[in-house]
Design a protein around this motif. Structure first.
Motif, PDB file in Angstrom:
ATOM      1  N   PHE A  74      31.906  15.339  34.702  1.00 46.00           N
ATOM      2  CA  PHE A  74      31.929  14.882  36.088  1.00 46.00           C
ATOM      3  C   PHE A  74      30.721  13.991  36.331  1.00 46.00           C
ATOM      4  CE2 PHE A  74      29.894  19.047  36.098  1.00 46.00           C
ATOM      5  CZ  PHE A  74      28.721  18.836  36.821  1.00 46.00           C
ATOM      6  N   GLN A  75      30.827  13.170  37.359  1.00 49.31           N
ATOM      7  CA  GLN A  75      29.805  12.153  37.650  1.00 49.31           C
ATOM      8  C   GLN A  75      29.151  12.438  38.987  1.00 49.31           C
ATOM      9  OE1 GLN A  75      30.975   7.995  37.246  1.00 49.31           O
ATOM     10  NE2 GLN A  75      29.757   7.442  39.032  1.00 49.31           N
ATOM     11  N   ILE A  76      27.836  12.259  39.027  1.00 48.30           N
ATOM     12  CA  ILE A  76      27.070  12.351  40.269  1.00 48.30           C
ATOM     13  C   ILE A  76      26.445  10.984  40.537  1.00 48.30           C
ATOM     14  CG2 ILE A  76      25.106  13.410  41.440  1.00 48.30           C
ATOM     15  CD1 ILE A  76      25.584  15.935  39.903  1.00 48.30           C
ATOM     16  N   THR A  77      26.686  10.454  41.729  1.00 45.99           N
ATOM     17  CA  THR A  77      26.115   9.177  42.150  1.00 45.99           C
ATOM     18  C   THR A  77      25.159   9.439  43.294  1.00 45.99           C
ATOM     19  OG1 THR A  77      28.184   8.059  41.550  1.00 45.99           O
ATOM     20  CG2 THR A  77      26.626   6.835  42.924  1.00 45.99           C
ATOM     21  N   THR A  78      23.881   9.103  43.111  1.00 54.39           N
ATOM     22  CA  THR A  78      22.878   9.345  44.134  1.00 54.39           C
ATOM     23  C   THR A  78      22.939   8.280  45.215  1.00 54.39           C
ATOM     24  OG1 THR A  78      21.168   8.076  42.984  1.00 54.39           O
ATOM     25  CG2 THR A  78      21.414  10.400  42.382  1.00 54.39           C
ATOM     26  N   ASN A  79      22.208   8.524  46.305  1.00 50.88           N
ATOM     27  CA  ASN A  79      22.220   7.553  47.409  1.00 50.88           C
ATOM     28  C   ASN A  79      21.471   6.277  47.065  1.00 50.88           C
ATOM     29  OD1 ASN A  79      19.674   8.585  47.332  1.00 50.88           O
ATOM     30  ND2 ASN A  79      19.633   9.335  49.436  1.00 50.88           N
ATOM     31  N   THR A  80      20.754   6.261  45.934  1.00 51.65           N
ATOM     32  CA  THR A  80      20.070   5.036  45.497  1.00 51.65           C
ATOM     33  C   THR A  80      20.891   4.224  44.499  1.00 51.65           C
ATOM     34  OG1 THR A  80      18.960   6.254  43.710  1.00 51.65           O
ATOM     35  CG2 THR A  80      17.824   6.100  45.830  1.00 51.65           C
ATOM     36  N   GLY A  81      22.082   4.695  44.171  1.00 52.52           N
ATOM     37  CA  GLY A  81      22.951   3.959  43.267  1.00 52.52           C
ATOM     38  C   GLY A  81      22.856   4.369  41.818  1.00 52.52           C
ATOM     39  N   SER A  82      22.055   5.383  41.499  1.00 53.00           N
ATOM     40  CA  SER A  82      21.978   5.864  40.122  1.00 53.00           C
ATOM     41  C   SER A  82      23.169   6.761  39.818  1.00 53.00           C
ATOM     42  CB  SER A  82      20.674   6.630  39.894  1.00 53.00           C
ATOM     43  OG  SER A  82      19.556   5.785  40.103  1.00 53.00           O
ATOM     44  N   GLU A  83      23.677   6.683  38.585  1.00 51.09           N
ATOM     45  CA  GLU A  83      24.864   7.433  38.186  1.00 51.09           C
ATOM     46  C   GLU A  83      24.541   8.286  36.964  1.00 51.09           C
ATOM     47  OE1 GLU A  83      28.222   4.189  39.678  1.00 51.09           O
ATOM     48  OE2 GLU A  83      27.765   4.397  37.553  1.00 51.09           O
ATOM     49  N   PHE A  84      24.952   9.543  37.015  1.00 51.51           N
ATOM     50  CA  PHE A  84      24.740  10.481  35.928  1.00 51.51           C
ATOM     51  C   PHE A  84      26.079  11.094  35.542  1.00 51.51           C
ATOM     52  CE2 PHE A  84      20.721  10.118  38.033  1.00 51.51           C
ATOM     53  CZ  PHE A  84      19.757  10.300  37.056  1.00 51.51           C
ATOM     54  N   LEU A  85      26.300  11.244  34.229  1.00 50.18           N
ATOM     55  CA  LEU A  85      27.453  11.979  33.720  1.00 50.18           C
ATOM     56  C   LEU A  85      26.958  13.323  33.209  1.00 50.18           C
ATOM     57  CD1 LEU A  85      29.447   9.258  31.734  1.00 50.18           C
ATOM     58  CD2 LEU A  85      29.729   9.968  34.097  1.00 50.18           C
ATOM     59  N   ILE A  86      27.641  14.379  33.638  1.00 48.74           N
ATOM     60  CA  ILE A  86      27.255  15.741  33.272  1.00 48.74           C
ATOM     61  C   ILE A  86      28.441  16.412  32.603  1.00 48.74           C
ATOM     62  CG2 ILE A  86      26.447  17.954  34.148  1.00 48.74           C
ATOM     63  CD1 ILE A  86      25.162  16.462  36.466  1.00 48.74           C
ATOM     64  N   GLN A  87      28.177  17.102  31.471  1.00 48.04           N
ATOM     65  CA  GLN A  87      29.257  17.675  30.679  1.00 48.04           C
ATOM     66  C   GLN A  87      28.879  19.054  30.198  1.00 48.04           C
ATOM     67  OE1 GLN A  87      29.226  17.970  27.026  1.00 48.04           O
ATOM     68  NE2 GLN A  87      31.362  18.557  26.767  1.00 48.04           N
ATOM     69  N   ALA A  88      29.862  19.922  30.137  1.00 49.35           N
ATOM     70  CA  ALA A  88      29.687  21.270  29.594  1.00 49.35           C
ATOM     71  C   ALA A  88      30.800  21.533  28.601  1.00 49.35           C
ATOM     72  CB  ALA A  88      29.704  22.312  30.709  1.00 49.35           C
ATOM     73  N   ASP A  89      30.484  22.296  27.558  1.00 45.98           N
ATOM     74  CA  ASP A  89      31.489  22.577  26.533  1.00 45.98           C
ATOM     75  C   ASP A  89      32.626  23.433  27.079  1.00 45.98           C
ATOM     76  OD1 ASP A  89      30.007  21.144  24.728  1.00 45.98           O
ATOM     77  OD2 ASP A  89      28.914  22.892  23.979  1.00 45.98           O
ATOM     78  N   SER A  90      32.324  24.302  27.991  1.00 42.58           N
ATOM     79  CA  SER A  90      33.327  25.190  28.570  1.00 42.58           C
ATOM     80  C   SER A  90      33.852  24.600  29.869  1.00 42.58           C
ATOM     81  CB  SER A  90      32.735  26.577  28.836  1.00 42.58           C
ATOM     82  OG  SER A  90      33.632  27.378  29.555  1.00 42.58           O
ATOM     83  N   SER A  91      35.162  24.591  30.022  1.00 42.87           N
ATOM     84  CA  SER A  91      35.755  24.056  31.244  1.00 42.87           C
ATOM     85  C   SER A  91      35.395  24.910  32.454  1.00 42.87           C
ATOM     86  CB  SER A  91      37.272  23.973  31.098  1.00 42.87           C
ATOM     87  OG  SER A  91      37.829  25.249  30.814  1.00 42.87           O
ATOM     88  N   SER A  92      35.284  26.233  32.249  1.00 42.61           N
ATOM     89  CA  SER A  92      34.914  27.100  33.362  1.00 42.61           C
ATOM     90  C   SER A  92      33.471  26.836  33.803  1.00 42.61           C
ATOM     91  CB  SER A  92      35.086  28.561  32.951  1.00 42.61           C
ATOM     92  OG  SER A  92      34.268  28.869  31.822  1.00 42.61           O
ATOM     93  N   THR A  93      32.583  26.612  32.833  1.00 43.29           N
ATOM     94  CA  THR A  93      31.197  26.296  33.178  1.00 43.29           C
ATOM     95  C   THR A  93      31.104  24.992  33.951  1.00 43.29           C
ATOM     96  OG1 THR A  93      30.428  27.449  31.188  1.00 43.29           O
ATOM     97  CG2 THR A  93      28.894  25.913  32.235  1.00 43.29           C
ATOM     98  N   ALA A  94      31.821  23.971  33.478  1.00 37.17           N
ATOM     99  CA  ALA A  94      31.800  22.679  34.170  1.00 37.17           C
ATOM    100  C   ALA A  94      32.369  22.808  35.576  1.00 37.17           C
ATOM    101  CB  ALA A  94      32.586  21.649  33.364  1.00 37.17           C
ATOM    102  N   ALA A  95      33.465  23.563  35.725  1.00 34.16           N
ATOM    103  CA  ALA A  95      34.065  23.734  37.045  1.00 34.16           C
ATOM    104  C   ALA A  95      33.131  24.485  37.983  1.00 34.16           C
ATOM    105  CB  ALA A  95      35.391  24.476  36.914  1.00 34.16           C
ATOM    106  N   SER A  96      32.424  25.491  37.459  1.00 37.27           N
ATOM    107  CA  SER A  96      31.485  26.242  38.295  1.00 37.27           C
ATOM    108  C   SER A  96      30.355  25.353  38.793  1.00 37.27           C
ATOM    109  CB  SER A  96      30.932  27.424  37.496  1.00 37.27           C
ATOM    110  OG  SER A  96      29.947  28.111  38.231  1.00 37.27           O
ATOM    111  N   TRP A  97      29.776  24.555  37.885  1.00 33.03           N
ATOM    112  CA  TRP A  97      28.709  23.631  38.291  1.00 33.03           C
ATOM    113  C   TRP A  97      29.234  22.614  39.294  1.00 33.03           C
ATOM    114  CZ3 TRP A  97      23.523  23.127  37.672  1.00 33.03           C
ATOM    115  CH2 TRP A  97      22.898  24.009  36.793  1.00 33.03           C
ATOM    116  N   TYR A  98      30.418  22.088  39.043  1.00 33.88           N
ATOM    117  CA  TYR A  98      30.998  21.080  39.944  1.00 33.88           C
ATOM    118  C   TYR A  98      31.162  21.649  41.353  1.00 33.88           C
ATOM    119  CZ  TYR A  98      34.343  17.769  41.912  1.00 33.88           C
ATOM    120  OH  TYR A  98      34.972  16.861  42.722  1.00 33.88           O
ATOM    121  N   ASP A  99      31.733  22.838  41.466  1.00 34.61           N
ATOM    122  CA  ASP A  99      31.967  23.434  42.783  1.00 34.61           C
ATOM    123  C   ASP A  99      30.653  23.738  43.491  1.00 34.61           C
ATOM    124  OD1 ASP A  99      34.663  23.296  42.337  1.00 34.61           O
ATOM    125  OD2 ASP A  99      34.830  25.340  41.555  1.00 34.61           O
ATOM    126  N   THR A 100      29.673  24.252  42.733  1.00 32.94           N
ATOM    127  CA  THR A 100      28.387  24.592  43.357  1.00 32.94           C
ATOM    128  C   THR A 100      27.667  23.339  43.850  1.00 32.94           C
ATOM    129  OG1 THR A 100      28.219  26.478  41.838  1.00 32.94           O
ATOM    130  CG2 THR A 100      26.230  25.834  43.029  1.00 32.94           C
TER     131      THR A 100
END
Length: 466
Positions: free
Chosen positions: A144-170
């Motif tokens: 999933f991608q996070i875009t800050t209010n300054t225009g910076s973009e980060f891609l964040i990845q987790a090996d487990s789909s449940s871990t990635a979904a938990s981080w995304y929701d939080t």
């Protein structure tokens, strides 16, 4: 009375001695006291040196555990793909990630929470940020991608789909959560003073002036939108006027015949109908065909693979351009010394005829004739069909097959045969108007028709025997 200097302060005018009792005081009260009691910059404790120098200017100090509760902490794989709108190369790194109420902090490794000042690789402010799942920007899963209010973009990845979904929701809930009135011990430069979030903001930030400016801003947007509608209407009118001007131009433009009479447009040779070309030139055999045949008979009868070997296509196209756009053609020029270029251009001329040398309506008739078993009946049928052809087709065919007979006389040197000419000129001189049947079968009949006419050309065209 004995006193200790550390607890006494003497007034400048020789006034009474004041006793300052030590006790717990707020930092704000201490700052309001005399300058002699404020620690100077040299007396302040030194900051620990950050080892990650590339981010030291941005994130020298990150508050410790007392500055905000850590909502989530776990190792994640992260890469920055954009820095303030400027794209960066992907560099996936496993980092220790900590999520607070308003920030996502990345460390090189897990650090004790009790440490007041820790060095971070990156700090993402979640205020005004956006988060979304993405599958186009990386081949990895659970990204999933996070875009800050300054225009910076980060891609964040987790090996487990449940871990990635938990981080995304939080993170998504944290971004959408309203800002709380919390005190964060942000340290002012060269000072021990601690400020709250709201104390660092102007007190008049919610004044009526701001509301007034917002109303003016909304009004300007409305004015812009209304002007946009008017502009759209004018665009429609402009388009209509353009259409009208084009219609008038097309109605006034000269005809093709007028442009040809004035010499502005020259009729081409390649791709022109055979009868039209002969009528324009005042002959029954195109001049270009006759010039090519004469050049081959002059210097190509003994060339190995004549008509079978292909010439350089770029040179053939150059020759074609000269034939279509210039009046004079000299095949004796050195640039046409390769005779295969001349034969290639001649074959291209026949292939690009809108209707082949054997007209479409005659194609099934010639196929039926070649299927006849009796040789005499076949010869008579072929001769009759050729005599029924239009005059330009008949005369051009007679000149061409007579030329091929002359080439066959040197077959021992040029290694060409009747069957070889049938294979070369079969699909070049005749093809069906619609390829509804079997293409391979049609090609066999095309080759057989050309081979039979070449073999019996002296009888069919009443050529003089030599």
């Amino acid at each position: 009375m004995a006193t200790r200097t550390t607890n006494l302060t003497v007034a400048p005018q020789g006034g009474a001695v004041q006793l300052r009792a030590k006790g717990p005081q707020s930092s704000g009260d201490r700052l309001s006291q005399s300058k002699s009691m404020v620690l100077q910059e040299a007396d302040l404790p030194q900051k620990p040196m950050c080892r990650h120098r590339r981010n030291q200017s941005h994130h020298d100090v990150v508050r410790g555990g007392d500055g905000g509760a850590v909502l989530k902490a776990e190792p994640l794989t992260v890469t920055k793909i954009s820095e303030r709108g400027k794209k960066q190369k992907k560099n996936w790194t496993m980092v220790w990630s900590e999520l607070t109420s308003d920030q996502l902090i990345f460390y090189k490794q897990q650090q004790p929470a009790a440490t007041d000042q820790r060095c971070a690789l990156d700090v993402l402010s979640l205020s005004g940020a956006a988060i979304e799942w993405t599958a186009e920007k990386s081949s990895r899963k659970n990204v999933f991608q996070i875009t800050t209010n300054t225009g910076s973009e980060f891609l964040i990845q987790a090996d487990s789909s449940s871990t990635a979904a938990s981080w995304y929701d939080t993170i998504r809930r944290t971004i959408k959560a309203p800002m709380k009135d919390e005190w964060f011990p942000l340290q002012r430069s060269n000072s021990m003073e601690t400020l709250s979030r709201h104390s660092s903001l102007p007190k008049h930030s919610t004044s009526p002036n701001i509301k007034h400016r917002n109303q003016v801003h909304r009004r300007s947007i409305n004015v812009f939108s209304s002007s946009k509608l008017k502009h759209t209407t004018s665009d429609v009118a402009d388009k209509n006027s353009v259409k009208n001007r084009l219609k008038k131009f097309i109605s006034r433009r000269p005809s093709m015949r007028t442009l040809q009479d004035k010499g502005l447009i020259k009729d081409q040779v390649f791709g022109c109908h055979l009868q039209t070309l002969c009528q324009r030139e005042g002959t029954t055999v195109p001049k270009f065909v006759q010039v090519c045949l004469d050049a081959v008979e002059k210097r190509g009868l003994e060339v190995d693979g004549i008509y079978r070997v292909s010439g350089n296509l770029a040179t053939i196209q150059k020759l074609r351009f000269i034939v279509d756009h210039e009046e004079h053609l000299d095949l004796d020029h050195s640039q046409w010394e390769d005779i295969h270029v001349v034969t290639g251009a001649l074959k291209m001329f026949f292939r690009e005829l809108p209707e082949p040398l054997f007209p479409f309506r005659f194609f099934p008739l010639f196929v039926d004739a070649i299927k006849m078993k009796d040789s005499k009946c076949k010869l008579q049928r072929m001769k009759k069909l050729i005599q029924e052809l239009p005059k330009p087709n008949q005369d051009t065919m007679k000149v061409l097959f007579s030329h091929l007979l002359s080439v066959l006389k040197f077959s021992r040197r040029n290694l060409m045969s009747t069957q070889g000419f049938g294979i070369v000129f079969g699909p070049t001189l005749m093809w069906p108007e619609l390829d509804a049947g079997n293409m391979a079968v049609n090609m066999v009949f095309q080759n057989q028709v050309v081979e039979f006419i070449l073999t019996e050309s002296q009888h069919i065209f009443d050529l003089d025997r030599k």
